[in-house]
Write a protein that holds these residues in place. Structure first.
Motif, PDB file in Angstrom:
ATOM      1  N   ARG A  70       1.222   2.837  -3.486  1.00  0.00           N
ATOM      2  CA  ARG A  70       0.023   3.189  -4.263  1.00  0.00           C
ATOM      3  C   ARG A  70       0.273   4.457  -5.082  1.00  0.00           C
ATOM      4  NH1 ARG A  70      -0.835   4.714   0.993  1.00  0.00           N
ATOM      5  NH2 ARG A  70      -1.485   6.888   1.349  1.00  0.00           N
ATOM      6  N   GLY A 127       1.187  -0.584  -5.802  1.00  0.00           N
ATOM      7  CA  GLY A 127       0.457  -1.581  -5.033  1.00  0.00           C
ATOM      8  C   GLY A 127       0.733  -3.022  -5.408  1.00  0.00           C
ATOM      9  N   PRO A 134       0.802  -1.227   0.000  1.00  0.00           N
ATOM     10  CA  PRO A 134       0.000   0.000   0.000  1.00  0.00           C
ATOM     11  C   PRO A 134       0.837   1.280   0.000  1.00  0.00           C
ATOM     12  CG  PRO A 134      -0.866  -1.584   1.587  1.00  0.00           C
ATOM     13  CD  PRO A 134       0.469  -2.105   1.143  1.00  0.00           C
TER      14      PRO A 134
END
Length: 246
Positions: free
Chosen positions: A120, A148, A117
């Motif tokens: 991202r 990601g 994450p």
């Protein structure tokens, strides 16, 4: 396909960046290269140092939300002196080329969750981690993420007893990185683990065009933060007071 093309673009730029980023990362394989207990290094391309610190705070496994508290410029030793408990986590932040990096101090072992994450929105993120004093012993780890997704990951001892069979991740990227490792003579059960660790880091730094400046990390002053619980607020204020008083 977008991810693979992004990595190919990254690799096509690597040679030019390495003329500036000449120090590499192989020095991490030295004993206690950054601090007692090993190293936890995260590099990112596409974030500011503050942005990386905030995403790493959000990646902590703690139930409570954590925030980034600036404590000014610190050496590794002086940052550790600001921590009350072994479980506290701090970061020293810097940049090299178009990458930023965060070096973790304190009780970082097993405290960060998955870093996918953190990558991202198209960000490139590289994790280098070694629990050097873990008695099992756990091999050093490398992982590279973009947007990601995991692009490549393997243990830097290339140790089959820890599940290593080949580089994992995006098939094209993983296969090409595996080819580089093979060309470097890895894995090699006849070499000691520190030599394999150093050689594997050398392959990674060349393949992805990565580097870390040893002198400012080991001996210099860098902007530092503590990752503090968002509540109670008094805890954060107390830390600010301690730093300002110093």
């Amino acid at each position: 396909m977008i991810i693979v093309m992004g990595v190919r673009c990254l690799l096509s730029e690597a040679e030019g960046r390495m003329t500036v980023m000449t120090e590499g990362m192989s020095w991490l394989a030295g004993r206690q290269s950054i601090a007692f207990g090993g190293y936890h290094v995260v590099l990112a391309r596409g974030l500011s140092p503050k942005g990386l610190a905030e995403r790493l705070a959000a990646a902590l496994r703690y139930d409570a939300e954590h925030v980034v508290v600036s404590v000014g410029e610190q050496t590794g030793t002086s940052l550790l002196e600001l921590m009350d408990d072994y479980d506290d986590v701090g970061l020293r932040l810097g940049s090299v080329g178009d990458w930023v990096y965060a070096i973790a101090y304190g009780g970082w072992q097993a405290e960060f969750g998955p870093l996918a994450p953190v990558s991202r929105d198209g960000v490139h993120v590289c994790l280098l981690e070694y629990e050097e004093e873990n008695g099992k012993p756990v091999p050093p780890q490398f992982a590279y993420f973009q947007d990601g997704e995991l692009l490549a990951a393997f243990n830097l001892h290339l140790d089959g007893s820890w599940g290593y069979e080949k580089v994992e991740g995006d098939p094209d990227t993983a296969a090409r990185l595996q080819e580089r490792l093979t060309a470097a003579g890895l894995p090699d059960p006849e070499r000691n683990r520190r030599e394999v660790h150093r050689a594997a880091l050398g392959v990674v730094e060349e393949f992805f065009g990565l580097a870390l400046p040893r002198e400012p990390i080991v001996r210099g002053m860098l902007p530092a933060v503590l990752l503090e619980p968002a509540s109670p607020v008094t805890g954060v204020i107390r830390r600010h007071a301690l730093v300002r008083a110093a």
